[in-house]
Every structure is written in C-alpha cells, then in structure tokens.
Write an enzyme that holds these catalytic residues in place. Structure first.
Site, PDB file in Angstrom:
ATOM      1  N   ARG A  65      -5.067  -8.581  -1.886  1.00 50.91           N
ATOM      2  CA  ARG A  65      -5.028  -9.895  -1.250  1.00 50.91           C
ATOM      3  C   ARG A  65      -3.709 -10.618  -1.510  1.00 50.91           C
ATOM      4  O   ARG A  65      -3.196 -11.348  -0.655  1.00 50.91           O
ATOM      5  CB  ARG A  65      -6.203 -10.736  -1.768  1.00 50.91           C
ATOM      6  CG  ARG A  65      -6.339 -12.068  -1.068  1.00 50.91           C
ATOM      7  CD  ARG A  65      -7.669 -12.731  -1.405  1.00 50.91           C
ATOM      8  NE  ARG A  65      -7.880 -13.948  -0.644  1.00 50.91           N
ATOM      9  CZ  ARG A  65      -8.118 -15.137  -1.208  1.00 50.91           C
ATOM     10  NH1 ARG A  65      -8.175 -15.253  -2.515  1.00 50.91           N
ATOM     11  NH2 ARG A  65      -8.298 -16.196  -0.443  1.00 50.91           N
ATOM     12  N   HIS A  69      -1.407 -12.472   1.241  1.00 55.51           N
ATOM     13  CA  HIS A  69      -1.041 -13.889   1.178  1.00 55.51           C
ATOM     14  C   HIS A  69       0.458 -14.088   1.037  1.00 55.51           C
ATOM     15  O   HIS A  69       0.977 -15.150   1.358  1.00 55.51           O
ATOM     16  CB  HIS A  69      -1.805 -14.590   0.039  1.00 55.51           C
ATOM     17  CG  HIS A  69      -3.216 -14.928   0.415  1.00 55.51           C
ATOM     18  ND1 HIS A  69      -3.886 -16.040  -0.048  1.00 55.51           N
ATOM     19  CD2 HIS A  69      -4.084 -14.301   1.248  1.00 55.51           C
ATOM     20  CE1 HIS A  69      -5.113 -16.067   0.473  1.00 55.51           C
ATOM     21  NE2 HIS A  69      -5.257 -15.019   1.253  1.00 55.51           N
ATOM     22  N   ASP A  70       1.149 -13.075   0.543  1.00 53.67           N
ATOM     23  CA  ASP A  70       2.606 -13.137   0.553  1.00 53.67           C
ATOM     24  C   ASP A  70       3.118 -12.990   1.982  1.00 53.67           C
ATOM     25  O   ASP A  70       3.870 -13.835   2.483  1.00 53.67           O
ATOM     26  CB  ASP A  70       3.192 -12.029  -0.344  1.00 53.67           C
ATOM     27  CG  ASP A  70       4.716 -12.074  -0.361  1.00 53.67           C
ATOM     28  OD1 ASP A  70       5.277 -13.177  -0.197  1.00 53.67           O
ATOM     29  OD2 ASP A  70       5.344 -11.005  -0.543  1.00 53.67           O
ATOM     30  N   GLY A  75       6.767 -14.482   5.341  1.00 45.21           N
ATOM     31  CA  GLY A  75       7.027 -13.046   5.390  1.00 45.21           C
ATOM     32  C   GLY A  75       6.828 -12.409   4.024  1.00 45.21           C
ATOM     33  O   GLY A  75       6.575 -13.104   3.032  1.00 45.21           O
ATOM     34  N   SER A  79       7.364 -14.990  -1.837  1.00 47.58           N
ATOM     35  CA  SER A  79       7.344 -16.454  -1.943  1.00 47.58           C
ATOM     36  C   SER A  79       6.060 -16.923  -2.642  1.00 47.58           C
ATOM     37  O   SER A  79       6.048 -17.948  -3.319  1.00 47.58           O
ATOM     38  CB  SER A  79       7.463 -17.107  -0.559  1.00 47.58           C
ATOM     39  OG  SER A  79       6.393 -16.730   0.278  1.00 47.58           O
ATOM     40  N   ASN A  97      -5.171 -20.625  -1.763  1.00 50.52           N
ATOM     41  CA  ASN A  97      -4.758 -19.893  -2.969  1.00 50.52           C
ATOM     42  C   ASN A  97      -5.296 -20.470  -4.266  1.00 50.52           C
ATOM     43  O   ASN A  97      -5.542 -19.741  -5.230  1.00 50.52           O
ATOM     44  CB  ASN A  97      -3.222 -19.855  -3.064  1.00 50.52           C
ATOM     45  CG  ASN A  97      -2.579 -19.039  -1.954  1.00 50.52           C
ATOM     46  OD1 ASN A  97      -3.237 -18.160  -1.384  1.00 50.52           O
ATOM     47  ND2 ASN A  97      -1.332 -19.328  -1.636  1.00 50.52           N
ATOM     48  N   HIS A 196     -12.090  -6.487   3.219  1.00 50.42           N
ATOM     49  CA  HIS A 196     -13.249  -7.136   2.603  1.00 50.42           C
ATOM     50  C   HIS A 196     -14.344  -6.122   2.280  1.00 50.42           C
ATOM     51  O   HIS A 196     -15.506  -6.471   2.156  1.00 50.42           O
ATOM     52  CB  HIS A 196     -13.773  -8.271   3.501  1.00 50.42           C
ATOM     53  CG  HIS A 196     -12.821  -9.428   3.593  1.00 50.42           C
ATOM     54  ND1 HIS A 196     -12.980 -10.474   4.467  1.00 50.42           N
ATOM     55  CD2 HIS A 196     -11.671  -9.702   2.904  1.00 50.42           C
ATOM     56  CE1 HIS A 196     -11.986 -11.339   4.326  1.00 50.42           C
ATOM     57  NE2 HIS A 196     -11.163 -10.892   3.378  1.00 50.42           N
ATOM     58  N   THR A 197     -13.974  -4.884   2.132  1.00 47.42           N
ATOM     59  CA  THR A 197     -14.857  -3.841   1.607  1.00 47.42           C
ATOM     60  C   THR A 197     -14.841  -3.858   0.081  1.00 47.42           C
ATOM     61  O   THR A 197     -15.587  -3.148  -0.566  1.00 47.42           O
ATOM     62  CB  THR A 197     -14.412  -2.444   2.101  1.00 47.42           C
ATOM     63  OG1 THR A 197     -15.240  -1.458   1.491  1.00 47.42           O
ATOM     64  CG2 THR A 197     -12.973  -2.145   1.693  1.00 47.42           C
ATOM     65  N   ASP A 249     -18.552  -7.122   0.055  1.00 49.63           N
ATOM     66  CA  ASP A 249     -19.316  -5.995   0.594  1.00 49.63           C
ATOM     67  C   ASP A 249     -20.443  -5.716  -0.386  1.00 49.63           C
ATOM     68  O   ASP A 249     -20.235  -5.097  -1.423  1.00 49.63           O
ATOM     69  CB  ASP A 249     -18.393  -4.772   0.738  1.00 49.63           C
ATOM     70  CG  ASP A 249     -19.149  -3.489   1.039  1.00 49.63           C
ATOM     71  OD1 ASP A 249     -20.379  -3.538   1.256  1.00 49.63           O
ATOM     72  OD2 ASP A 249     -18.502  -2.424   1.055  1.00 49.63           O
ATOM     73  N   THR A 252     -21.295  -1.581  -1.197  1.00 51.05           N
ATOM     74  CA  THR A 252     -20.443  -0.827  -2.122  1.00 51.05           C
ATOM     75  C   THR A 252     -19.284  -1.736  -2.544  1.00 51.05           C
ATOM     76  O   THR A 252     -18.149  -1.549  -2.107  1.00 51.05           O
ATOM     77  CB  THR A 252     -19.882   0.455  -1.455  1.00 51.05           C
ATOM     78  OG1 THR A 252     -19.220   0.080  -0.227  1.00 51.05           O
ATOM     79  CG2 THR A 252     -20.961   1.454  -1.133  1.00 51.05           C
TER      80      THR A 252
HETATM   81  C1  HEM Z   1      -9.065 -12.179   8.846  1.00 52.20           C
HETATM   82  C2  HEM Z   1      -8.847 -13.279   8.181  1.00 52.20           C
HETATM   83  C3  HEM Z   1      -9.179 -13.412   6.727  1.00 52.20           C
HETATM   84  C4  HEM Z   1      -9.853 -14.437   6.162  1.00 52.20           C
HETATM   85  C5  HEM Z   1     -10.401 -15.669   6.886  1.00 52.20           C
HETATM   86  C6  HEM Z   1      -9.958 -14.164   4.758  1.00 52.20           C
HETATM   87  C7  HEM Z   1     -10.554 -14.997   3.835  1.00 52.20           C
HETATM   88  C8  HEM Z   1     -10.855 -14.644   2.543  1.00 52.20           C
HETATM   89  C9  HEM Z   1     -11.571 -15.474   1.612  1.00 52.20           C
HETATM   90  C10 HEM Z   1     -12.059 -16.882   1.889  1.00 52.20           C
HETATM   91  C11 HEM Z   1     -11.726 -14.772   0.474  1.00 52.20           C
HETATM   92  C12 HEM Z   1     -12.449 -15.235  -0.796  1.00 52.20           C
HETATM   93  C13 HEM Z   1     -11.551 -16.143  -1.597  1.00 52.20           C
HETATM   94  C14 HEM Z   1     -12.327 -16.901  -2.648  1.00 52.20           C
HETATM   95  O1  HEM Z   1     -13.466 -17.314  -2.378  1.00 52.20           O
HETATM   96  O2  HEM Z   1     -11.786 -17.100  -3.758  1.00 52.20           O
HETATM   97  C15 HEM Z   1     -11.103 -13.501   0.665  1.00 52.20           C
HETATM   98  C16 HEM Z   1     -11.056 -12.496  -0.265  1.00 52.20           C
HETATM   99  C17 HEM Z   1     -10.360 -11.343  -0.103  1.00 52.20           C
HETATM  100  N1  HEM Z   1      -9.551 -11.008   0.977  1.00 52.20           N
HETATM  101 FE1  HEM Z   1      -9.504 -11.945   2.753  1.00 52.20          FE
HETATM  102  N2  HEM Z   1      -9.366 -12.972   4.494  1.00 52.20           N
HETATM  103  C18 HEM Z   1      -8.863 -12.476   5.661  1.00 52.20           C
HETATM  104  C19 HEM Z   1      -8.119 -11.316   5.803  1.00 52.20           C
HETATM  105  C20 HEM Z   1      -7.760 -10.505   4.769  1.00 52.20           C
HETATM  106  C21 HEM Z   1      -6.759  -9.474   4.828  1.00 52.20           C
HETATM  107  C22 HEM Z   1      -5.895  -9.185   6.053  1.00 52.20           C
HETATM  108  C23 HEM Z   1      -6.727  -8.866   3.613  1.00 52.20           C
HETATM  109  C24 HEM Z   1      -5.857  -7.739   3.114  1.00 52.20           C
HETATM  110  C25 HEM Z   1      -4.990  -7.076   3.829  1.00 52.20           C
HETATM  111  C26 HEM Z   1      -7.739  -9.513   2.791  1.00 52.20           C
HETATM  112  C27 HEM Z   1      -8.073  -9.140   1.520  1.00 52.20           C
HETATM  113  C28 HEM Z   1      -9.000  -9.798   0.739  1.00 52.20           C
HETATM  114  C29 HEM Z   1      -9.498  -9.272  -0.517  1.00 52.20           C
HETATM  115  C30 HEM Z   1      -9.196  -7.896  -1.099  1.00 52.20           C
HETATM  116  C31 HEM Z   1     -10.352 -10.252  -1.060  1.00 52.20           C
HETATM  117  C32 HEM Z   1     -11.065 -10.213  -2.418  1.00 52.20           C
HETATM  118  C33 HEM Z   1     -10.109 -10.765  -3.468  1.00 52.20           C
HETATM  119  C34 HEM Z   1     -10.642 -10.784  -4.898  1.00 52.20           C
HETATM  120  O3  HEM Z   1     -11.759 -10.369  -5.152  1.00 52.20           O
HETATM  121  O4  HEM Z   1      -9.876 -11.261  -5.763  1.00 52.20           O
HETATM  122  N3  HEM Z   1      -8.310 -10.512   3.520  1.00 52.20           N
HETATM  123  N4  HEM Z   1     -10.561 -13.455   1.936  1.00 52.20           N
END
Ligand code: HEM
Ligand SMILES: *[C@@H]1O[C@H](CO)[C@@H](O)[C@H](O)[C@H]1NC(C)=O
Length: 333
Positions: A65, A69-70, A75, A79, A97, A196-197, A249, A252
C-alpha cells in the site's frame, strides 16, 4: 503537465514507429539500473522485507500500500516518506494516510543498510517499488522484474494526498476517473484492487458500508445472507472503536490470491469501493474483468504484474530531476 506528458508519449510512439529501436515502457526506468552501481540492492531489500514480514505478517500488505500511496501523489518519487520539516507539510498526516499507512520504519531500515553498502546511490522511491514486489511474492503472489532508476522528490503534497488517494466510499465512476487521471484503465483498476486480497482496514473505513441502508450497494448487499454483516457490525459498532480492524479478504486474509474476486462477486468485499466493481458497473466491462480474475488466478497474476509496472512508472523522476535522498524522511540539505 498532462499536455506535456501526452506530447512526450506521442513523440516516443512516432519515434518508435519510425526506427523500432526505442522500447517505451511508460518511463525512462530500466531493469539493470543498479547492476554496476549497487549489485546487491535487490538481495538486501528482499532479506529485510522477509524479516519484517516474519515479525509482522500484515507488513506485506502495508508495504504494498505504501508504494501505491507514493505513486498516486506526485508520482512514484517517495514523496510519501517525507516528514514535516520547515515548510514541508508531510503527506503522512493527510486523511487517507493518517493512523493508517504503515511500514515507514521498514523502509528507513533498508535505506540505512543501503547507505552503508552503496552510499548516495539507491533512491527511496526504488526501495518502495522493490519492497512492494517482494511483499506480494512472499505472500504467494506473482514475482515480476521491477524497472528501476527512480529519483526522490524535493517536495511532498499534503493536498495531493487528500485529493488523489481514493476514499473507501467512492463510487465506481469516481474510481474510474481517479485511475484514469493516473493513466490507468479499468482493467488496471480491477487488477490493482485485487491488492485487497491481503491486509486490514479500520472500522472507520467500512462503517458507512455496513450501516448506511440507503446506498445502492447496500440494497444489493442486504439480499445476501446477513451473517457477514453481523460479524462486521460486531467488530465495528455504530459509534466508537474507530480503529478496530477487519481483514480485507476474510477468506484468505494473509495470502495473495484471487479470493478477493470471489468475495466481491458474493457482495462480501469489505469496502464499498470493492463492492462497487460488481454492483455499479452497468456496462459490464469491469464485471467481466472481475469474473476473469475470479475464475483464473493466472490471468489475475499476469494482469496484476502488468498493472504494477504501469503504476510504478507514474510520473517518475529520472536523469537530473529530483535527488537520491540520504534519509528517506528528509530532502538533502
Ligand atoms: C481502488 C481504490 C482503492 C481504495 C478506495 C482503497 C482504500 C483502502 C482503504 C480505506 C484501506 C484501509 C485503510 C485503513 O482502514 O487503515 C486500504 C487498505 C489497503 N489497500 Fe487499498 N484502496 C484502493 C486501491 C488499492 C491499490 C491500488 C492498492 C495496491 C496496489 C491497495 C493496497 C491496499 C492494501 C495492501 C491494504 C491493506 C494495508 C494494511 O493492512 O496495512 N489499495 N485500501
Ligand atoms: C464519504 O465519507 C466521507 C467521510 O466520512 C463523507 O464526508 C462523504 O460524504 C462520504 N461520501 C459519500 C459519497 O458517501
């Protein structure tokens, strides 16, 4: 900015067409960038990611993640790693963040080791890209070659972080527009959402999705068995416990696989932004990608690698732009 970028791409395409020499991967990044400069870099990053994930399995998700976010703010230029300092307003305190992004200390440790091994050589932005790849492959996901040669930004964008990082209650239209802005298409959106797997989200991020009876996505969701919703409500009450965690997820939670797509087909994605890929896609193009990835993990992995390489080349700084930071938290003085 968009205009010059488009012009650049057009020129490269024309050039490419006429000579067939230049191979354009969306940026000036190359695979062997550190071969002479710092041959051990990938070995060192991998080892440190392994140690960090062994200690805390969720760290794999957090590192993935961090790279996302970077890349979505200014880009892929590290940052996101800059701290408040003087005029610098850190992206770390922006809404998406704050109290959410993790893994900074892992990147800082890797940077520290690399400064001993090959000083002033490896950018923080490249460390983020390599660490994200290693995090995915460590949890059973695909392993791709990372294009390298990014340099680090001299600035952060607090406003950009609030504006360009998608919110969990985004509509599908908002998500599509947001990704488009970064040069990513609907297939990239679906493949990258497959991140989000693994990992977790806070109650604050999915409360609206489990209580708001009015939103379209919930109407669909209410028809399903309510056990899933009841579990989520027990973790995340209507008020309070904002930081309680649920797995993105639930099938799993720690593995990088295609179960995410099975979940959202059943209306059991954790975030609204997950479920809208199925519930709000009137034209069916996005839903088609979802079904393809649900039915065929290899297709998901292939698309995911491709989209990660695309995401990893968003607005990168190369040549004499930016710098190689000595400390990822601060620009060099
Ligand atoms: C499609 C739009 C996306 C939205 C709206 C979104 C939103 C979020 C939110 C709200 C969380 C939970 C944050 C929290 O509650 O602290 C999250 C977690 C996460 N996101 Fe996304 N996300 C998106 C796309 C992505 C993309 C493109 C990636 C990676 C390439 C990604 C990877 C992750 C990962 C791995 C987590 C778990 C992080 C952890 O457990 O520390 N997400 N995301
Ligand atoms: C999304 O959540 C934010 C913050 O909780 C809220 O201000 C906004 O109105 C919500 N947007 C939608 C479309 O529900």
């Amino acid at each position: 900015m968009d205009y010059t970028r488009t012009l650049f791409i057009v020129l490269v395409l024309i050039f490419h067409g006429s000579t067939g020499i230049i191979s354009y991967d969306g940026s000036d990044l190359i695979l062997d960038y550190y071969r002479e400069r710092c041959p051990l870099v990938e070995e060192i990053v991998k080892r440190q990611v392994e140690i960090a994930v062994l200690r805390d399995p969720r760290m794999a998700a957090s590192l993935l993640r961090l790279h996302f976010h970077d890349c979505f703010v200014l880009g892929c230029d590290a940052s996101v790693l800059l701290d408040n300092n003087g005029d610098m307003v850190s992206e770390k305190q922006a809404g998406p963040n704050l109290n959410s992004l993790r893994g900074f200390e892992v990147i800082d440790k890797i940077k520290y080791i690399l400064e001993e091994t090959c000083p002033n050589t490896v950018s923080c932005a490249d460390i983020l890209a390599i660490a994200a790849r290693d995090a995915v492959s460590l949890r059973g996901g695909p392993r791709w070659n990372v294009y390298l040669g990014r340099r680090d930004s001299l600035e952060a964008s607090f406003n950009g972080a609030n504006q360009f990082l998608p919110a969990p209650n985004s509509s599908l239209e908002t998500l599509i527009t947001n990704f488009q802005h970064h040069g990513l298409d609907t297939r990239d959106l679906v493949a990258l959402s497959g991140s989000h797997t693994m990992g977790k989200a806070k109650c604050l991020s999915f409360r609206q999705r489990i209580y708001d009876e009015n939103n379209e996505e919930n109407l669909y969701y209410h028809k399903r068995k309510s056990i899933f919703r009841r579990i989520l409500r027990s973790i995340c009450p209507k008020s309070g416990r904002d930081t309680a965690l649920a797995p993105l997820d639930f099938m799993t939670p720690a593995r990088f696989d295609n179960h995410y797509f099975h979940n959202i087909i059943q209306g059991q994605g954790l975030l609204q932004s997950d479920n809208v890929l199925v519930t709000q896609d009137l034209e069916g193009e996005i839903r088609k990608h979802v079904w393809t990835f649900a039915n065929n993990q290899e297709r998901f992995f292939a698309s995911f690698m491709n989209s990660m390489i695309k995401m990893g080349s968003i607005n990168v700084l190369t040549g004499d732009h930016g710098e190689i930071r000595k400390n990822c938290k601060f620009v060099n003085t």
